[in-house]
Scaffold this active site. Structure first.
Site, PDB file in Angstrom:
ATOM      1  N   LYS A   1     -14.017   4.144  33.362  1.00 48.30           N
ATOM      2  CA  LYS A   1     -13.173   4.302  32.169  1.00 48.30           C
ATOM      3  C   LYS A   1     -13.966   5.127  31.157  1.00 48.30           C
ATOM      4  O   LYS A   1     -15.178   4.919  31.001  1.00 48.30           O
ATOM      5  CB  LYS A   1     -12.840   2.909  31.619  1.00 48.30           C
ATOM      6  CG  LYS A   1     -11.876   2.916  30.439  1.00 48.30           C
ATOM      7  CD  LYS A   1     -11.503   1.480  30.046  1.00 48.30           C
ATOM      8  CE  LYS A   1     -10.491   1.435  28.912  1.00 48.30           C
ATOM      9  NZ  LYS A   1     -10.105   0.055  28.552  1.00 48.30           N
TER      10      LYS A   1
ATOM     11  N   SER B   1      -5.163  -0.852  28.192  1.00 49.04           N
ATOM     12  CA  SER B   1      -5.616   0.488  27.910  1.00 49.04           C
ATOM     13  C   SER B   1      -6.302   1.173  29.099  1.00 49.04           C
ATOM     14  O   SER B   1      -6.495   2.389  29.064  1.00 49.04           O
ATOM     15  CB  SER B   1      -6.589   0.449  26.734  1.00 49.04           C
ATOM     16  OG  SER B   1      -7.746  -0.282  27.068  1.00 49.04           O
TER      17      SER B   1
ATOM     18  N   SER C   1      -6.671  -5.423  28.869  1.00 47.73           N
ATOM     19  CA  SER C   1      -6.677  -4.037  29.365  1.00 47.73           C
ATOM     20  C   SER C   1      -7.184  -3.818  30.782  1.00 47.73           C
ATOM     21  O   SER C   1      -7.088  -2.703  31.294  1.00 47.73           O
ATOM     22  CB  SER C   1      -7.474  -3.149  28.423  1.00 47.73           C
ATOM     23  OG  SER C   1      -6.692  -2.851  27.306  1.00 47.73           O
TER      24      SER C   1
HETATM   25  N1  GLN Z   1      -3.070  -4.269  24.352  1.00 48.42           N
HETATM   26  C1  GLN Z   1      -4.143  -4.845  23.612  1.00 48.42           C
HETATM   27  C2  GLN Z   1      -4.448  -4.020  22.393  1.00 48.42           C
HETATM   28  O1  GLN Z   1      -3.831  -3.039  22.238  1.00 48.42           O
HETATM   29  C3  GLN Z   1      -5.367  -5.013  24.475  1.00 48.42           C
HETATM   30  C4  GLN Z   1      -6.130  -3.777  24.643  1.00 48.42           C
HETATM   31  C5  GLN Z   1      -7.433  -3.994  25.373  1.00 48.42           C
HETATM   32  O2  GLN Z   1      -7.618  -4.985  26.047  1.00 48.42           O
HETATM   33  N2  GLN Z   1      -8.339  -3.062  25.182  1.00 48.42           N
HETATM   34  O3  GLN Z   1      -5.272  -4.320  21.607  1.00 48.42           O
END
Ligand code: GLN
Length: 483
Positions: free
Chosen positions: A76, A151, A175
């Site tokens: 990532k 994400s 995410s």
């Molecule tokens: N969807 C969540 C957010 O937008 C989690 C994102 C994540 O785990 N990085 O914060």
């Protein structure tokens, strides 16, 4: 060759069925061919990958036998990679080459894994659809008109489309697990402190945790074993030996106590997903598990608490992007204040700005007690719910997401409806416990994920349950057509 799982690749390399150089070359060619349809990579580091693959082949020829030696992966784009572009999906870091490797990157390199590049993601890991990336949205290989989740959407799409066998991801509120669910993968967010955050660009430091995404639990076990461990450079890293995740996979499930939280099956859950979850429960019962209804009474407060704490931490973490030290700088600043303001205004996208504003507000004098402190108290209640639940059960089972993958652009104007998608995943981050998502079937041709939550440091148990389930089902083997 691209159909092989990571474990099959490990065996193939060991048995000299192919070299890492051959395999890496084949995957790079496939990425060039296929990724125009998905946009899962931000950078493909082909020359570096071939050089690393050759080095891995040479190490193997000399008798080294680390299982990951020569195994292809990708990171990532939130993990710092020395000398390689590390953007975090943001314009503000569009030209940032990290001066050092994140601990996770360094550990995987040491184990001999070959990185093919850096994967697309929501800007600063904020999102559930991978639509907030400066480098454009990622498409879901199961239906390219739909989102892959976020994400870690690039990691999910690349692994689901068989561009790479496994990838790293990070999980602040879901995410790893949510994109895994929406693309038919297995992904695990470890216990907070199990995997070093050194060199992971921070979103919300008390919630962020890195982990593996792959097709099978076995592959996740392989990768997590190499990623996990104490790191003195991360003050929240925990000094405790890493379990042998591969060794526990084969453990029988007889006597496993599963908790089903009644709050996970209420309004808002797509009933077709609920059916898939219950089918998993039936399968696990056949393997010897017992099931108990439990309650996690503070679930209803999780989203408001998370969406105060995470933005608050983000507003502080992202203050370092000032146009001075690294990354994007605006043109012709009038003075220092103008440079700060315009570099940030031009460098950050809308979702990131929204969160910086929410977080700054929540932390400001006068509102701190009303929002931030209150959210922290809720966080403790959520943790306490899990502590009492785990007195009576070994794992908690439920859906990973309330809905199937949605259409690109569908939630664009409505951030709150996207936040609601995180309902089942964020509590694990608030409490710091491990969570895994695994494939559990399909609805209208779209993947459904089931989530397993475990007590602190029970990563091995979660991988074990998922692996045993994957011995008697084949959902995880289904591939998206056209890839
Ligand atoms: N969807 C969540 C957010 O937008 C989690 C994102 C994540 O785990 N990085 O914060």
């Amino acid at each position: 060759m691209h159909q092989l799982t990571l474990a099959e690749i490990v065996r193939g390399l060991q048995d000299k069925q192919f070299s890492s150089e051959e395999l890496t070359g084949a995957l790079l060619a496939r990425i060039a061919d296929v990724d125009t349809r998905l946009n899962s990579f931000i950078s493909v580091t082909g020359d570096l990958a071939i050089a690393d693959a050759k080095a891995a082949d040479a190490r193997r020829a000399k008798g080294e036998s680390d299982p990951l030696l020569g195994a292809p992966i990708a990171h990532k784009d939130l993990f710092c990679t020395e000398g390689v572009l590390t953007t975090c999906g943001s314009k503000i870091l569009h030209n940032f080459k990290a001066p050092y490797d994140a601990t996770v990157v360094a550990k995987l390199k040491e184990a001999g894994a070959v990185s093919l590049g850096k994967l697309n993601m929501d800007e600063f890991a904020m999102g559930s659809a991978n639509e907030s990336s400066h480098f454009g949205p990622v498409k879901n290989p199961w239906d390219t008109e739909r989102v892959p989740g976020g994400s870690s959407g690039g990691s999910a799409a690349a692994v689901a489309a068989r561009l790479i066998p496994a990838a790293t991801g990070t999980d602040t509120g879901g995410s790893i697990r949510q994109p895994a669910a929406l693309t038919n993968l297995t992904g695990i967010k470890p216990t907070y402190g199990r995997v070093s955050r050194w060199g992971m660009i921070a979103y919300a430091s008390s919630l962020d945790q890195g982990g593996p995404m792959a097709r099978t639990a076995e592959d996740c076990a392989l990768l997590l074993g190499a990623m996990a461990g104490f790191d003195p450079k991360d003050s929240t890293s925990i000094d405790q030996p890493v379990d042998d995740y591969l060794a526990v996979l084969a453990q029988p499930l007889a006597g496993l106590r599963i908790g089903l939280p009644k709050e996970y099956f209420g309004a808002g859950l797509d009933p077709r997903i609920a059916d898939k979850v219950m089918a998993v429960v039936e399968e696990l019962k056949k393997l010897g598990a017992t099931v108990k209804d439990i309650s996690l009474p503070n679930l209803q407060h999780a989203i408001p608490a998370y969406y105060v704490i995470a933005p608050a931490e983000a507003s502080s973490n992202l203050s370092r992007f000032d146009g001075v030290r690294f990354g994007y700088r605006c043109e012709d600043p009038k003075d220092l204040m103008d440079l700060y303001k315009r570099s940030r205004a031009e460098g950050f996208g809308d979702e990131v700005k929204r969160r910086i504003m929410v977080g700054t507000y929540a932390l400001s004098a006068g509102y701190y007690d009303a929002y931030y402190l209150k959210a922290q108290k809720i966080r403790r209640l959520i943790k306490n719910d899990f502590v009492s639940a785990f007195e009576g059960v070994d794992v908690i089972l439920g859906p990973t997401t309330p809905n199937l993958a949605w259409k690109l652009g569908e939630k664009g104007g409505d951030p709150v409806s996207a936040y609601l998608e995180d309902i089942y995943t964020i509590t694990a981050n608030l409490a710091g416990i491990p969570g895994l998502s695994m494939p559990a079937g399909f609805v209208d041709g779209l993947p459904v994920g089931v989530q397993l939550l475990g007590n602190y440091f029970q990563e091995g148990r979660l991988l074990n349950v998922a692996h045993q389930y994957q011995q008697v089902t084949d959902w995880h083997q289904q591939a998206p057509s056209g890839f």
